[in-house]
Design an enzyme around this catalytic site. Structure first.
Site, PDB file in Angstrom:
ATOM      1  N   LYS A 122      80.902  -7.363  34.880  1.00 30.30           N
ATOM      2  CA  LYS A 122      80.935  -6.846  33.615  1.00 30.30           C
ATOM      3  C   LYS A 122      79.897  -5.946  33.080  1.00 30.30           C
ATOM      4  O   LYS A 122      78.889  -5.988  33.391  1.00 30.30           O
ATOM      5  CB  LYS A 122      80.748  -8.186  32.571  1.00 30.30           C
ATOM      6  N   SER A 197      85.357 -11.613  25.861  1.00 29.68           N
ATOM      7  CA  SER A 197      84.942 -10.248  25.872  1.00 29.68           C
ATOM      8  C   SER A 197      84.947  -9.784  27.388  1.00 29.68           C
ATOM      9  O   SER A 197      84.794  -8.446  27.710  1.00 29.68           O
ATOM     10  CB  SER A 197      83.547  -9.916  25.311  1.00 29.68           C
ATOM     11  N   SER A 221      84.051 -16.041  25.761  1.00 32.59           N
ATOM     12  CA  SER A 221      84.404 -14.705  26.676  1.00 32.59           C
ATOM     13  C   SER A 221      84.644 -14.865  27.919  1.00 32.59           C
ATOM     14  O   SER A 221      84.871 -13.740  28.640  1.00 32.59           O
ATOM     15  CB  SER A 221      82.842 -13.884  26.327  1.00 32.59           C
TER      16      SER A 221
END
Length: 296
Positions: A122, A197, A221
């Site tokens: 990420k 996210s 997320s």
């Protein structure tokens, strides 16, 4: 600013995307010359779980460089279709895979439980030499000096980071879009979102473009992209995994703590990465993370 000139953020975004495209093209060219443009086993590599990749390498059936090349080739195609990638680490990944193969040939031992596994990361987690923009143009062109604690743990275990992945700006959204990198779509249907996210991670894993992923979660997320993309994730308890080197849109806000977590295509793969991350000794002793390994 001249009234008809392009806003600064658009120029930065254009430059970042152009650099990404050039790094992809350069890596593909190098890959074709050094490894080949296609391997008959590519689909076999891509369908294998992380645990199966490690087992086949340990048995001498597969080479880490061939596995990495297969996932990079898939990632290039998936990027064209769904835009999950921010920072490109393909060339570095091939070099890491070669080093792992040489080490295994010399010693007959795996570097660790993730030996040769391609991993996507990420965007918020620092990797030395590249940006962690999380969609902010103002954070562009400010590369990290060193790897985040969780990334260090993955590398020590033999995992191979192949790219960083997209997030919504601020990481406080359940979709995956920002002004720097654009929109990431769902590999099952590009008309839909991959969630957020950790949306770029969800898209990469759903499309078999990486074998494991590192994400994070405050209010869904890790879990929402897993739901939207048909993969698996785990949100550990806060303070279970090191946050050292993980960027935040609101530094110092700990009322609801963010927690890094594993993402994968099987439950067993989530457990595999959990073992690695839970056993990691944080570089920052002030994090207050208990040295408690994964418990069966």
């Amino acid at each position: 600013m001249f009234p008809f000139s392009q806003p600064a953020w658009k120029s930065i975004a254009s430059s970042k995307q152009e650099t990404r495209a050039k790094r992809i093209d350069a890596a593909v060219t190098t890959l074709s010359k050094e490894v080949g443009s296609l391997d008959a086993k590519d689909e076999e590599y891509l369908r294998a779980s992380a645990a199966e990749i490690v087992r086949n390498i340990s048995e001498g059936k597969w080479l880490a460089v061939n596995v990495a090349a297969a996932y990079i080739r898939r990632a290039v195609r998936v990027q064209e279709l769904h835009n999950p990638i921010t920072e490109v680490l393909f060339s570095e990944a091939i070099e890491q895979a070669k080093a792992l193969d040489e080490e295994f040939q010399r010693t007959g031992k795996l570097k660790g439980p993730l030996h040769g596994v391609p991993v996507s990361i990420k965007d918020q987690f620092d990797i030395g030499g590249v940006d962690s923009t999380i969609g902010f143009s103002a954070w562009s062109n400010k590369p990290a000096e060193k790897d985040a604690g969780a990334v260090q743990a993955i590398k020590r275990a033999g995992g191979i980071p192949i790219c960083k992945t997209n997030v919504p700006q601020t990481m406080l959204n359940f979709e995956c879009s920002n002004p720097v990198w654009g929109v990431t779509s769902n590999p099952w249907n590009a008309a839909y979102t991959c969630g957020g996210s950790s949306g770029g991670e969800g898209a990469m894993l759903a499309a078999d473009a990486s074998a494991l992923g590192l994400g994070s979660d405050v209010g869904g997320s890790l879990r929402i992209p897993a739901l939207y993309c048909g993969i698996y994730s785990l949100k550990p308890g806060a303070g279970r995994i090191s946050r050292q080197g993980a960027r935040s849109s609101n530094p110092g806000f700990d009322a609801v703590k963010v927690t890094p977590g594993p993402m994968g295509r099987t439950v067993q793969d989530v457990k595999l990465l959990s073992r690695v991350l839970f056993a990691n000794v944080p570089a920052n002793g002030f994090e207050g993370i208990a040295p408690v390994p994964y418990r069966d």
